[in-house]
Design an enzyme around this catalytic site. Structure first.
Site, PDB file in Angstrom:
ATOM      1  CD  GLU A   1      -8.998   4.700  -8.534  1.00 30.02           C
ATOM      2  OE1 GLU A   1      -9.972   4.354  -9.378  1.00 30.02           O
ATOM      3  OE2 GLU A   1      -8.695   4.237  -7.444  1.00 30.02           O
TER       4      GLU A   1
ATOM      5  CG  ASP B   1      -5.067  -1.755  -3.537  1.00 31.74           C
ATOM      6  OD1 ASP B   1      -4.609  -0.935  -2.744  1.00 31.74           O
ATOM      7  OD2 ASP B   1      -6.196  -1.914  -3.659  1.00 31.74           O
TER       8      ASP B   1
HETATM    9  C1  DGY Z   1     -10.139  -1.185  -2.774  1.00 32.93           C
HETATM   10  O1  DGY Z   1     -11.529  -1.834  -2.310  1.00 32.93           O
HETATM   11  O2  DGY Z   1      -9.777  -1.610  -4.032  1.00 32.93           O
HETATM   12  C2  DGY Z   1      -9.355  -0.550  -2.018  1.00 32.93           C
HETATM   13  O3  DGY Z   1      -8.301  -0.387  -2.580  1.00 32.93           O
HETATM   14  C3  DGY Z   1      -9.027  -1.200  -0.621  1.00 32.93           C
HETATM   15  O4  DGY Z   1      -8.369  -0.360  -0.027  1.00 32.93           O
END
Ligand code: DGY
Length: 420
Positions: free
Chosen positions: A387, A163
């Site tokens: 994670e 992201d």
């Molecule tokens: C989030 O909501 O952080 C996810 O990475 C989007 O896919």
């Protein structure tokens, strides 16, 4: 350290079972309360280690949300959950059979399916035959809508799965998120905001979602003007690998794979366009401006996983992995943008390590692959199934009891009997 492998195996299986919602698996409860595309394919691999029928169901459920145009969404909103933002009402993406997001994610499903088929060809044949045309349609969607000079582009940072990687900083800065309006993030109520993307990033994420919604998630309309379009090493290398794996599935099933051969050739040429000579590494390239991001990321090292020899990347890999105790950092520790805690701007992610390790081993770099497997096992044994992890200290970050970290343990990181 001494490692209680049996106990860690139990814990990993319990995480998968605990996150199982009947046919699909959450990445982790709370922070990610739906089915995520690439998380789900890794979950399938984890289940395959102890429950092969359940593993096939995971992929089948993922493809039950496939759109008529072939796209497989990055999130399937099977059951409403107010704890997540942006939910189906924000996406407004009603083109598929299940409420979903309007973008995709790195296509690791074919690679999972191939591993599962080869583990048990007799039991897997019918399941693989059912998935083959669906996988083919999804891969074709990428080839039709996402290529730039043969490399695979993302149209939203969430599409890469990475992201807030610095790879997108230039392209994101060019967006003015005008009119995005007020909204309430939910991610920062589940985990420490220092481990998550900033508000500047989030405004742009939501602005891009609102734009897709206005255009009805129609790929042709969205291509007429592209505020964000970046050729991405994650997507390019993972799709190239997935095409090879899909071809192997097709061959095992006696299918015609000529179309896939053509795709592989296109993507091999496209991968070369991600080679940034100034940086001496594979890099993201903004398809709008032609500019490289100048980022060595963990995705740069997926070149071997893609089936490329890429000998020039070994010295870069050795430098980056020597710079921290728990590699592979998601961003270059020698860069000013490196942040060991903030999501994809530095932390180590088990799934990237697994794919990098597989690629290294396949290209004959066994010692590096084994060192990476071992350090990943240490990370999980010492710090749990988080994670992601701080690459310098190993400290766990983001969500806990994480599905894909459990899967990485069961399928790759755990020491085999020989290695103990
Ligand atoms: C989030 O909501 O952080 C996810 O990475 C989007 O896919």
């Amino acid at each position: 350290m001494t490692m209680d492998i049996g106990k860690l195996d139990d814990e990993a299986r319990n995480i998968l079972r605990g996150n199982d919602r009947g046919g699909y698996t959450l990445p982790t409860a709370g922070l990610y309360p739906y089915q995520w595309n690439w998380d789900s394919a890794f979950a399938a691999r984890g289940f395959a280690a102890f429950d092969a029928p359940r593993a096939w169901v995971e992929l089948e459920t993922l493809f039950s949300g496939q759109w008529p145009n072939g796209m497989v969404p990055h999130i399937l909103f099977h059951k409403p959950d107010p704890g997540y933002f942006p939910g189906p009402d924000v996406w407004g993406a009603d083109l598929g059979p299940i409420a979903s997001s309007g973008i995709s994610q790195p296509p690791v499903a074919a690679s999972a399916a191939r591993a599962m088929l080869e583990a048990d060809p007799a039991a897997g044949r019918d399941r693989a035959a059912g998935l083959f045309p669906k996988l083919l349609a999804w891969h074709r969607w990428f080839m039709d809508w996402r290529l730039d000079r043969g490399a695979v582009c993302i149209t939203h940072p969430w599409e890469a799965g990475r992201d807030n990687a610095p790879d997108w900083d230039g392209a994101m800065a060019a967006i003015d998120p005008v009119g995005v309006g007020e909204y309430t993030r939910r991610d920062t109520s589940h985990v420490n905001p220092e481990m998550r993307p900033t508000k500047d990033d989030y405004d742009r994420y939501i602005w891009l979602v609102q734009r897709g919604r206005r255009l009805g998630w129609d790929e042709a309309r969205m291509l007429e003007y592209t505020p964000f379009r970046v050729a991405d090493p994650t997507m390019t290398f993972i799709l190239l690998r997935a095409q090879r794996d899909l071809r192997a599935i097709g061959q095992a099933l006696g299918e015609d794979t000529a179309e896939i051969d053509g795709w592989i050739a296109t993507l091999e040429a496209g991968a070369e366009t991600l080679s940034n000579a100034r940086l001496g590494a594979f890099d993201a390239r903004d398809a709008r401006t032609g500019e490289f991001a100048d980022c060595v990321s963990s995705a740069s090292f997926l070149c071997w996983y893609a089936g490329l020899e890429a000998p020039e990347m070994l010295a870069v890999y050795d430098r980056v992995t020597a710079a921290c105790r728990y590699p592979v950092p998601s961003h270059d520790p020698d860069s000013a943008k490196f942040n060991p805690r903030r999501y994809w701007r530095g932390p180590t992610w088990g799934i990237l390590n697994m794919m990098i390790g597989q690629g290294l081993a396949e290209q004959g770099h066994e010692a590096r692959a084994e060192a990476l497997r071992r350090v990943t096992a240490d990370l999980i044994a010492e710090h749990g199934f988080a994670e992601y992890f701080d690459p310098v200290t190993g400290a766990p970050a983001g969500g806990k009891a994480f599905t894909w970290t459990a899967a990485v343990w069961l399928t790759w990181a755990r020491p085999s009997a020989e290695a103990v």
